[in-house]
Design a protein around this motif. Structure first.
Motif, PDB file in Angstrom:
ATOM      1  N   MET A 181       0.859  -1.191   0.000  1.00 43.36           N
ATOM      2  CA  MET A 181       0.000   0.000   0.000  1.00 43.36           C
ATOM      3  C   MET A 181       0.893   1.238   0.000  1.00 43.36           C
ATOM      4  O   MET A 181       2.028   1.196   0.450  1.00 43.36           O
ATOM      5  N   ALA A 182       0.361   2.340  -0.497  1.00 41.02           N
ATOM      6  CA  ALA A 182       1.198   3.490  -0.849  1.00 41.02           C
ATOM      7  C   ALA A 182       1.503   4.424   0.317  1.00 41.02           C
ATOM      8  O   ALA A 182       0.767   4.505   1.289  1.00 41.02           O
ATOM      9  N   ALA A 183       2.628   5.140   0.130  1.00 43.72           N
ATOM     10  CA  ALA A 183       2.884   6.323   0.951  1.00 43.72           C
ATOM     11  C   ALA A 183       1.942   7.411   0.463  1.00 43.72           C
ATOM     12  O   ALA A 183       1.694   7.537  -0.736  1.00 43.72           O
ATOM     13  N   ILE A 184       1.406   8.172   1.395  1.00 46.64           N
ATOM     14  CA  ILE A 184       0.376   9.158   1.039  1.00 46.64           C
ATOM     15  C   ILE A 184       0.859  10.553   1.420  1.00 46.64           C
ATOM     16  O   ILE A 184       1.091  10.845   2.578  1.00 46.64           O
ATOM     17  N   ASP A 185       1.089  11.368   0.410  1.00 51.22           N
ATOM     18  CA  ASP A 185       1.463  12.756   0.637  1.00 51.22           C
ATOM     19  C   ASP A 185       0.367  13.661   0.079  1.00 51.22           C
ATOM     20  O   ASP A 185      -0.342  13.287  -0.849  1.00 51.22           O
ATOM     21  N   ARG A 186       0.249  14.825   0.696  1.00 53.56           N
ATOM     22  CA  ARG A 186      -0.819  15.756   0.297  1.00 53.56           C
ATOM     23  C   ARG A 186      -0.172  17.113   0.037  1.00 53.56           C
ATOM     24  O   ARG A 186       0.731  17.506   0.767  1.00 53.56           O
ATOM     25  N   PHE A 187      -0.611  17.781  -1.014  1.00 47.11           N
ATOM     26  CA  PHE A 187      -0.014  19.090  -1.297  1.00 47.11           C
ATOM     27  C   PHE A 187      -1.103  20.116  -1.540  1.00 47.11           C
ATOM     28  O   PHE A 187      -2.234  19.779  -1.920  1.00 47.11           O
ATOM     29  N   SER A 188      -0.739  21.380  -1.314  1.00 45.95           N
ATOM     30  CA  SER A 188      -1.555  22.474  -1.817  1.00 45.95           C
ATOM     31  C   SER A 188      -0.607  23.560  -2.306  1.00 45.95           C
ATOM     32  O   SER A 188       0.510  23.684  -1.808  1.00 45.95           O
ATOM     33  N   VAL A 189      -1.041  24.278  -3.342  1.00 48.39           N
ATOM     34  CA  VAL A 189      -0.224  25.336  -3.928  1.00 48.39           C
ATOM     35  C   VAL A 189      -1.092  26.580  -4.057  1.00 48.39           C
ATOM     36  O   VAL A 189      -2.206  26.509  -4.582  1.00 48.39           O
ATOM     37  N   THR A 190      -0.585  27.687  -3.563  1.00 50.06           N
ATOM     38  CA  THR A 190      -1.270  28.964  -3.774  1.00 50.06           C
ATOM     39  C   THR A 190      -0.392  29.840  -4.658  1.00 50.06           C
ATOM     40  O   THR A 190       0.753  30.122  -4.313  1.00 50.06           O
ATOM     41  N   VAL A 191      -0.934  30.194  -5.804  1.00 46.40           N
ATOM     42  CA  VAL A 191      -0.213  31.021  -6.765  1.00 46.40           C
ATOM     43  C   VAL A 191      -0.708  32.455  -6.595  1.00 46.40           C
ATOM     44  O   VAL A 191      -1.909  32.703  -6.565  1.00 46.40           O
ATOM     45  N   THR A 192       0.239  33.376  -6.461  1.00 44.30           N
ATOM     46  CA  THR A 192      -0.138  34.777  -6.306  1.00 44.30           C
ATOM     47  C   THR A 192       0.402  35.597  -7.479  1.00 44.30           C
ATOM     48  O   THR A 192       1.601  35.539  -7.784  1.00 44.30           O
ATOM     49  N   GLY A 193      -0.517  36.299  -8.155  1.00 45.02           N
ATOM     50  CA  GLY A 193      -0.116  37.200  -9.243  1.00 45.02           C
ATOM     51  C   GLY A 193      -0.529  38.612  -8.866  1.00 45.02           C
ATOM     52  O   GLY A 193      -0.284  39.046  -7.736  1.00 45.02           O
TER      53      GLY A 193
ATOM     54  N   PRO B 267      -2.783  34.757 -12.446  1.00 49.00           N
ATOM     55  CA  PRO B 267      -2.319  33.508 -11.832  1.00 49.00           C
ATOM     56  C   PRO B 267      -2.938  32.262 -12.469  1.00 49.00           C
ATOM     57  O   PRO B 267      -2.444  31.152 -12.265  1.00 49.00           O
ATOM     58  N   ILE B 268      -4.019  32.451 -13.266  1.00 51.53           N
ATOM     59  CA  ILE B 268      -4.748  31.274 -13.766  1.00 51.53           C
ATOM     60  C   ILE B 268      -3.965  30.500 -14.833  1.00 51.53           C
ATOM     61  O   ILE B 268      -3.858  29.268 -14.733  1.00 51.53           O
TER      62      ILE B 268
ATOM     63  N   LEU C  35       1.374   7.965  -8.500  1.00 49.29           N
ATOM     64  CA  LEU C  35       0.411   8.857  -9.145  1.00 49.29           C
ATOM     65  C   LEU C  35       0.436  10.226  -8.512  1.00 49.29           C
ATOM     66  O   LEU C  35       0.836  10.394  -7.356  1.00 49.29           O
ATOM     67  N   VAL C  36       0.046  11.214  -9.326  1.00 46.68           N
ATOM     68  CA  VAL C  36      -0.190  12.570  -8.841  1.00 46.68           C
ATOM     69  C   VAL C  36      -1.622  12.902  -9.235  1.00 46.68           C
ATOM     70  O   VAL C  36      -1.964  12.850 -10.421  1.00 46.68           O
ATOM     71  N   SER C  37      -2.473  13.185  -8.263  1.00 43.28           N
ATOM     72  CA  SER C  37      -3.848  13.580  -8.571  1.00 43.28           C
ATOM     73  C   SER C  37      -4.100  14.991  -8.050  1.00 43.28           C
ATOM     74  O   SER C  37      -4.000  15.232  -6.845  1.00 43.28           O
ATOM     75  N   VAL C  38      -4.404  15.904  -8.978  1.00 37.99           N
ATOM     76  CA  VAL C  38      -4.850  17.240  -8.574  1.00 37.99           C
ATOM     77  C   VAL C  38      -6.367  17.153  -8.478  1.00 37.99           C
ATOM     78  O   VAL C  38      -7.042  16.769  -9.446  1.00 37.99           O
ATOM     79  N   THR C  39      -6.908  17.480  -7.326  1.00 40.19           N
ATOM     80  CA  THR C  39      -8.314  17.166  -7.061  1.00 40.19           C
ATOM     81  C   THR C  39      -9.177  18.373  -6.736  1.00 40.19           C
ATOM     82  O   THR C  39     -10.393  18.250  -6.599  1.00 40.19           O
ATOM     83  N   HIS C  40      -8.544  19.540  -6.593  1.00 38.58           N
ATOM     84  CA  HIS C  40      -9.312  20.708  -6.133  1.00 38.58           C
ATOM     85  C   HIS C  40      -8.641  21.972  -6.661  1.00 38.58           C
ATOM     86  O   HIS C  40      -7.460  22.188  -6.410  1.00 38.58           O
ATOM     87  N   LEU C  41      -9.408  22.753  -7.412  1.00 37.69           N
ATOM     88  CA  LEU C  41      -8.906  24.022  -7.962  1.00 37.69           C
ATOM     89  C   LEU C  41      -9.817  25.155  -7.519  1.00 37.69           C
ATOM     90  O   LEU C  41     -11.030  24.980  -7.427  1.00 37.69           O
ATOM     91  N   GLU C  42      -9.212  26.302  -7.298  1.00 44.22           N
ATOM     92  CA  GLU C  42     -10.033  27.478  -7.009  1.00 44.22           C
ATOM     93  C   GLU C  42      -9.340  28.722  -7.533  1.00 44.22           C
ATOM     94  O   GLU C  42      -8.130  28.871  -7.330  1.00 44.22           O
TER      95      GLU C  42
ATOM     96  N   ALA D 258      -4.646  31.972  -7.178  1.00 44.34           N
ATOM     97  CA  ALA D 258      -5.266  30.725  -7.645  1.00 44.34           C
ATOM     98  C   ALA D 258      -4.716  29.594  -6.791  1.00 44.34           C
ATOM     99  O   ALA D 258      -3.574  29.672  -6.302  1.00 44.34           O
ATOM    100  N   PHE D 259      -5.512  28.546  -6.615  1.00 45.91           N
ATOM    101  CA  PHE D 259      -5.180  27.515  -5.622  1.00 45.91           C
ATOM    102  C   PHE D 259      -5.424  26.128  -6.196  1.00 45.91           C
ATOM    103  O   PHE D 259      -6.387  25.917  -6.949  1.00 45.91           O
ATOM    104  N   MET D 260      -4.549  25.197  -5.851  1.00 45.66           N
ATOM    105  CA  MET D 260      -4.846  23.796  -6.168  1.00 45.66           C
ATOM    106  C   MET D 260      -4.381  22.912  -5.026  1.00 45.66           C
ATOM    107  O   MET D 260      -3.487  23.267  -4.255  1.00 45.66           O
ATOM    108  N   GLU D 261      -5.024  21.740  -4.878  1.00 51.15           N
ATOM    109  CA  GLU D 261      -4.512  20.742  -3.941  1.00 51.15           C
ATOM    110  C   GLU D 261      -4.745  19.352  -4.498  1.00 51.15           C
ATOM    111  O   GLU D 261      -5.502  19.167  -5.463  1.00 51.15           O
ATOM    112  N   GLY D 262      -4.081  18.393  -3.891  1.00 53.52           N
ATOM    113  CA  GLY D 262      -4.195  17.015  -4.360  1.00 53.52           C
ATOM    114  C   GLY D 262      -3.281  16.098  -3.581  1.00 53.52           C
ATOM    115  O   GLY D 262      -2.846  16.433  -2.467  1.00 53.52           O
TER     116      GLY D 262
END
Ligand code: NI
Length: 375
Positions: free
Chosen positions: A171-183, A197-198, A223-230, A242-246
Motif C-alpha cells: 500500500m502506498a505512501a500518502i502525501d498531500r499538497f496544496s499550492v497557492t499562486v499569487t499574481g 495567476p490562472i 500517481l499525482v492527482s490534482v483534485t481541487h482548484l479554485e 489561484a489555488f490547487m490541492e491534491g
C-alpha cells in the motif's frame, strides 16, 4: 467462540462510530476483554485501547497485533438485519470485522496462555480513516518494545477462505499538497496591467503529471492527482490568487522523495516562467505498507494450516496508517477475503461472516508461530 465473535461483529456493525468518536466501541471491546480476564493497559488514548496477554511459559518475544475500529460517514444501504443504528455512519470498510477477528485471536491466545512464552500486545486502534490513530498509538510508547506487527484488511476481491499475502510494498505512501499562486489582480480587459495567476496554475496542473510519466521508473507505481482548484469569482476580473490541492502516492521510498523534489522544482520553475509566486504546503502522511518476506512465507504456511488458501494480493495506491507499525521492525499486512459484491466504502459493502472465525484462528496461530520464532 464462533458465535461469540459473530455476536460481537454484529454489535460493532450496528454501532459504527467515526474517527476519535469510538467511545461506545471502545467500551464494548474493553468489556469483552475484561469479562475474559484480559489485561487492558492504561494507554491514555482518547478512544481505542491496547490489551496485553502474557504467556505463562516465561519471557520471550514481544509481538503486536493490530485492528482498526473506526467507521465511515456513509449512510448504510445493505438491508442487513444488523445494519447500522447510527444515521449517516457505517462500517463500510470492515473495521468491525477487523476488531472482531483480532478480538477472537486475543481471546484464543489468552485461553491458551499456559502453552506459550512471551507477550502479545493487541492494539484496537482508533481513527484509521482520518490518518490519525496510528500516530496516537505510537505516541503512547506502549508498542515500542514490539519486535514485529501483524494486521489485516477485508477484501471484497477474494471470497471467504482466501487470503492475499505478498512480499514488499503493498500500500502506498500518502502525501498531500496544496499550492497557492499569487499574481496581481486586474480588469479582465487589461491583462497587461496585472499578472494572471490562472494560466500559471493551469500550466502547473499539466506539468506535475510529467513526474509520473517522465521522472519515475515506468515500472514503479505512483500517481499525482490534482483534485481541487479554485480561482476567481466572476467573469470580468483577473483574480489575485489561484489555488490547487491534491495527493501524491508512491510505493517506493526513493520515488516518494523524487516525486516531492520534482514537484517543488516544477512549481518553482513554472512560477518563475509566468512571473507569479507560488507557496507550496506539503504534508507527509503515512509511509508505504511494506510486508516482511519471512513473515509472508510463514503466513502462507499458517494460512494453509488454518484451511485458508493463500493468494497473491494486488498492490494498491490506497494508504493505511498500519505502515507506522512497520517502521524499524518487520510487519505483515494481509488481505482477508470477505467476498461481497460491493467494494469498501460503498453503502452496500458487506463482509461474509464465514471469514470471521478462520481469520481469528489465523491471527492466533500466526502470533504463536512468531512467538516460537518461526519468522
Ligand atoms: Ni479500512
Amino acid at each position: 467462540m464462533e458465535s461469540k465473535l459473530t455476536e460481537l461483529l454484529e454489535w460493532l456493525h450496528q454501532h459504527p462510530e467515526t474517527g476519535l468518536e469510538e467511545h461506545e466501541t471502545t467500551e464494548k471491546l474493553r468489556q469483552v476483554l475484561q469479562t475474559h480476564g484480559v489485561e487492558v493497559l492504561d494507554s491514555g488514548l482518547p478512544t481505542g485501547l491496547i490489551a496485553v496477554i502474557r504467556g505463562e511459559r516465561g519471557d520471550g518475544r514481544i509481538i503486536g497485533l493490530r485492528a482498526d475500529i473506526d467507521a465511515l460517514p456513509v449512510q448504510e444501504d445493505t438491508g442487513l438485519s444488523y445494519a447500522s443504528l447510527n444515521a449517516g455512519k457505517m462500517h463500510a470498510c470492515g473495521h468491525d470485522f477487523h476488531a472482531a477477528s483480532v478480538m477472537g485471536a486475543a481471546l484464543m491466545l489468552h485461553e491458551r496462555r499456559g502453552e506459550w512464552g512471551g507477550t502479545v500486545k493487541v492494539v484496537f486502534q482508533p481513527a484509521e480513516e482520518i490518518d490519525a490513530g496510528g500516530r496516537l498509538v505510537m505516541e503512547t510508547g506502549l508498542v515500542d518494545d514490539c519486535e514485529l506487527f501483524l494486521a489485516g484488511h477485508t477484501y471484497a476481491g477474494f471470497e471467504a477462505g482466501v487470503m492475499g499475502i505478498k512480499e514488499g510494498p503493498v500500500m502506498a505512501a500518502i502525501d498531500r499538497f496544496s499550492v497557492t499562486v499569487t499574481g496581481k489582480g486586474c480588469h479582465a480587459a487589461h491583462p497587461h496591467k496585472g499578472i494572471d495567476p490562472i494560466p500559471a496554475l493551469s500550466a502547473m496542473v499539466q506539468s506535475v503529471q510529467s513526474i509520473v510519466s517522465r521522472s519515475m521508473d515506468p515500472f514503479a507505481p505512483g500517481l499525482v492527482s490534482v483534485t481541487h482548484l479554485e480561482a476567481g469569482n466572476t467573469w470580468n476580473v483577473i483574480p489575485e490568487t489561484a489555488f490547487m490541492e491534491g495527493t501524491v502516492r508512491t510505493l517506493d521510498a526513493q520515488d516518494r522523495q523524487l516525486a516531492e523534489k520534482r514537484f517543488r522544482e516544477i512549481i518553482a520553475g513554472t512560477a518563475a516562467a509566468y512571473g507569479v509566486t507560488a507557496g507550496i504546503d506539503w504534508h507527509h502522511g503515512s509511509p508505504a505498507v511494506v510486508n516482511d518476506p519471512a513473515l509472508c512465507v510463514l503466513a502462507r504456511k499458517v494460512a494453509q494450516r488454518c484451511g485458508i488458501t493463500p493468494a497473491v494480493q494486488e498492490n494498491t495506491l490506497g494508504a493505511e496508517d498500519f505502515s507506522l507499525y512497520g517502521q524499524g521492525r518487520p510487519a505483515l499486512f494481509v488481505r482477508v477475503g470477505t467476498g461481497g459484491q460491493w467494494p469498501a466504502h460503498h453503502p452496500r459493502f458487506t463482509v461474509d461472516p464465514a471469514a470471521l472465525y478462520p481469520t481469528a484462528v489465523f491471527f492466533a496461530e500466526m502470533a504463536l508461530a512468531c512467538l516460537r520464532g518461526e519468522a
